[in-house]
Design a protein around this motif. Structure first.
Motif, PDB file in Angstrom:
ATOM      1  N   PHE A 223     -23.654  35.060 -15.044  1.00 17.85           N
ATOM      2  CA  PHE A 223     -24.989  34.229 -14.706  1.00 17.85           C
ATOM      3  C   PHE A 223     -26.145  34.243 -13.997  1.00 17.85           C
ATOM      4  CE2 PHE A 223     -20.832  32.654 -17.100  1.00 17.85           C
ATOM      5  CZ  PHE A 223     -21.658  31.405 -17.583  1.00 17.85           C
ATOM      6  N   ARG A 224     -27.435  34.369 -14.555  1.00 17.19           N
ATOM      7  CA  ARG A 224     -28.116  33.653 -13.964  1.00 17.19           C
ATOM      8  C   ARG A 224     -28.320  32.666 -12.888  1.00 17.19           C
ATOM      9  NH1 ARG A 224     -33.777  35.442 -17.436  1.00 17.19           N
ATOM     10  NH2 ARG A 224     -34.499  34.162 -15.405  1.00 17.19           N
ATOM     11  N   SER A 225     -28.565  32.001 -13.589  1.00 16.23           N
ATOM     12  CA  SER A 225     -27.846  30.174 -12.835  1.00 16.23           C
ATOM     13  C   SER A 225     -26.421  30.300 -12.061  1.00 16.23           C
ATOM     14  CB  SER A 225     -28.552  29.319 -13.557  1.00 16.23           C
ATOM     15  OG  SER A 225     -28.411  27.872 -13.320  1.00 16.23           O
ATOM     16  N   ARG A 226     -26.892  29.656 -10.838  1.00 15.03           N
ATOM     17  CA  ARG A 226     -25.366  29.624 -10.465  1.00 15.03           C
ATOM     18  C   ARG A 226     -24.682  28.174 -11.089  1.00 15.03           C
ATOM     19  NH1 ARG A 226     -21.599  30.492  -6.923  1.00 15.03           N
ATOM     20  NH2 ARG A 226     -20.432  28.850  -5.559  1.00 15.03           N
ATOM     21  N   MET A 227     -25.413  27.168 -11.450  1.00 12.07           N
ATOM     22  CA  MET A 227     -25.522  25.846 -11.876  1.00 12.07           C
ATOM     23  C   MET A 227     -24.966  26.395 -13.139  1.00 12.07           C
ATOM     24  SD  MET A 227     -24.554  23.188 -11.348  1.00 12.07           S
ATOM     25  CE  MET A 227     -25.229  22.202 -10.243  1.00 12.07           C
ATOM     26  N   MET A 228     -25.224  26.930 -14.226  1.00 12.62           N
ATOM     27  CA  MET A 228     -25.163  26.796 -15.380  1.00 12.62           C
ATOM     28  C   MET A 228     -23.354  27.043 -14.970  1.00 12.62           C
ATOM     29  SD  MET A 228     -26.436  25.953 -18.203  1.00 12.62           S
ATOM     30  CE  MET A 228     -26.165  27.383 -19.254  1.00 12.62           C
ATOM     31  N   SER A 229     -23.060  28.567 -14.350  1.00  4.30           N
ATOM     32  CA  SER A 229     -21.661  29.274 -14.103  1.00  4.30           C
ATOM     33  C   SER A 229     -20.885  28.469 -14.160  1.00  4.30           C
ATOM     34  CB  SER A 229     -22.252  29.910 -12.501  1.00  4.30           C
ATOM     35  OG  SER A 229     -20.701  30.265 -12.826  1.00  4.30           O
ATOM     36  N   LEU A 230     -20.913  26.719 -12.300  1.00  5.05           N
ATOM     37  CA  LEU A 230     -20.117  26.102 -12.337  1.00  5.05           C
ATOM     38  C   LEU A 230     -19.962  25.238 -13.376  1.00  5.05           C
ATOM     39  CD1 LEU A 230     -21.582  25.448  -8.523  1.00  5.05           C
ATOM     40  CD2 LEU A 230     -19.899  27.314  -9.379  1.00  5.05           C
ATOM     41  N   VAL A 231     -21.248  24.845 -13.966  1.00  6.78           N
ATOM     42  CA  VAL A 231     -20.880  24.287 -14.759  1.00  6.78           C
ATOM     43  C   VAL A 231     -19.614  24.480 -16.156  1.00  6.78           C
ATOM     44  CG1 VAL A 231     -21.977  23.186 -17.173  1.00  6.78           C
ATOM     45  CG2 VAL A 231     -22.728  22.922 -14.975  1.00  6.78           C
ATOM     46  N   VAL A 232     -19.871  25.775 -16.727  1.00  5.38           N
ATOM     47  CA  VAL A 232     -19.223  26.134 -17.776  1.00  5.38           C
ATOM     48  C   VAL A 232     -17.783  26.774 -17.105  1.00  5.38           C
ATOM     49  CG1 VAL A 232     -19.097  28.903 -18.665  1.00  5.38           C
ATOM     50  CG2 VAL A 232     -21.379  27.923 -18.970  1.00  5.38           C
ATOM     51  N   MET A 233     -17.984  26.978 -15.958  1.00  5.01           N
ATOM     52  CA  MET A 233     -16.272  27.395 -15.301  1.00  5.01           C
ATOM     53  C   MET A 233     -15.595  25.801 -15.244  1.00  5.01           C
ATOM     54  SD  MET A 233     -15.909  29.855 -14.987  1.00  5.01           S
ATOM     55  CE  MET A 233     -14.386  30.086 -14.010  1.00  5.01           C
ATOM     56  N   ALA A 234     -16.595  24.641 -15.272  1.00  7.27           N
ATOM     57  CA  ALA A 234     -15.781  22.949 -15.279  1.00  7.27           C
ATOM     58  C   ALA A 234     -15.055  22.801 -16.772  1.00  7.27           C
ATOM     59  CB  ALA A 234     -17.045  22.621 -14.888  1.00  7.27           C
ATOM     60  N   LEU A 235     -16.323  23.229 -17.577  1.00  4.93           N
ATOM     61  CA  LEU A 235     -15.367  22.959 -19.330  1.00  4.93           C
ATOM     62  C   LEU A 235     -14.770  23.146 -19.294  1.00  4.93           C
ATOM     63  CD1 LEU A 235     -19.172  22.883 -20.996  1.00  4.93           C
ATOM     64  CD2 LEU A 235     -17.382  20.607 -20.155  1.00  4.93           C
ATOM     65  N   ARG A 236     -14.534  24.476 -19.304  1.00  5.65           N
ATOM     66  CA  ARG A 236     -13.319  25.799 -19.389  1.00  5.65           C
ATOM     67  C   ARG A 236     -12.036  25.032 -18.644  1.00  5.65           C
ATOM     68  NH1 ARG A 236     -15.109  32.188 -19.209  1.00  5.65           N
ATOM     69  NH2 ARG A 236     -12.574  31.866 -18.677  1.00  5.65           N
ATOM     70  N   GLU A 237     -11.992  24.708 -17.680  1.00  7.03           N
ATOM     71  CA  GLU A 237     -10.573  23.927 -16.560  1.00  7.03           C
ATOM     72  C   GLU A 237     -10.414  22.533 -17.426  1.00  7.03           C
ATOM     73  OE1 GLU A 237      -7.654  23.245 -14.281  1.00  7.03           O
ATOM     74  OE2 GLU A 237      -9.097  24.802 -14.363  1.00  7.03           O
ATOM     75  N   ILE A 238     -11.752  21.861 -17.620  1.00  6.01           N
ATOM     76  CA  ILE A 238     -11.518  20.503 -18.762  1.00  6.01           C
ATOM     77  C   ILE A 238     -10.662  20.550 -20.385  1.00  6.01           C
ATOM     78  CG2 ILE A 238     -12.471  18.433 -19.525  1.00  6.01           C
ATOM     79  CD1 ILE A 238     -14.681  18.918 -17.286  1.00  6.01           C
TER      80      ILE A 238
END
Length: 200
Positions: free
Chosen positions: A142-157
């Motif tokens: 990921f280029r954007s750290r925030m995008m990386s975090l959001v995607v990981m969070a959604l995968r967790e949910i």
């Protein structure tokens, strides 16, 4: 022994407050026994403090609120270990949900996926950092750290557990992501995550 101690003390005192140190940082100064003895001595004198086994920091004091020593955050410790080991890490699990304000649960173990070796770092009082090896390299692209975090969070949910409240919080976070980064990074997400984020 004295010269190793003096040199390490000089390096620490010339560093920024909050800087993390590992014994390997001083490998060129002397034997492992001399370095270990110097670090123990520096801990006793308060020049450095121990964050975990083999991890030390130059203590930073809260001058604004007067609450004393500010220890390094779990994220800072994890990033320090990753930098030392020359590996990449991304937070996941209940830890990332808490960090993004998607859950109030504070996990005992902060979990990070890594392209390095899997292991646990004990931080005391039942707390620790768990590094889980993954071969899924797109996580680190990921280029954007925030995008990386959001995607990981959604995968967790999970696809069927995402609520409107979750989406409201995520939308606020995404407002900080440049449009170009969003368009590039969304291609790295699972299909259901892409569809979810595209609607926001």
């Amino acid at each position: 022994m004295q010269s190793v101690y003096s040199e390490i003390k000089r390096i620490v005192e010339n560093s920024e407050y909050g800087t993390l140190f590992f014994p390997d940082d001083f490998a060129a100064l002397g034997s492992s026994d001399a370095i270990r003895a110097a670090l123990v001595r520096l801990c006793r004198s308060g020049v450095i403090m121990r964050a975990a086994q083999g991890i030390y920091y130059h203590p930073k004091t809260d001058t604004k609120w007067g609450s004393g020593i500010i220890p390094p955050t779990i994220e800072e410790i994890a990033e320090g270990i990753a930098k030392r080991d020359k590996v990449r890490i991304v937070p996941t699990g209940a830890y990332i949900l808490n960090q993004l304000g998607l859950s109030t649960q504070i996990p005992a173990n902060a979990v990070f996926v890594t392209d390095g070796s899997g292991r646990r770092v004990n931080l005391g009082k039942g707390k620790g950092i768990l590094f889980k090896h993954t071969s899924e390299m797109r996580i680190f692209a990921f280029r954007s750290r925030m995008m990386s975090l959001v995607v990981m969070a959604l995968r967790e949910i999970g696809e069927h557990n995402v609520t409107q409240e979750h989406l409201s919080v995520i939308k606020r976070h995404l407002s900080t992501v440049p449009r170009e980064d969003f368009q590039t990074d969304i291609q790295l997400a699972p299909i259901w995550v892409r569809k979810t984020l595209s609607k926001l």
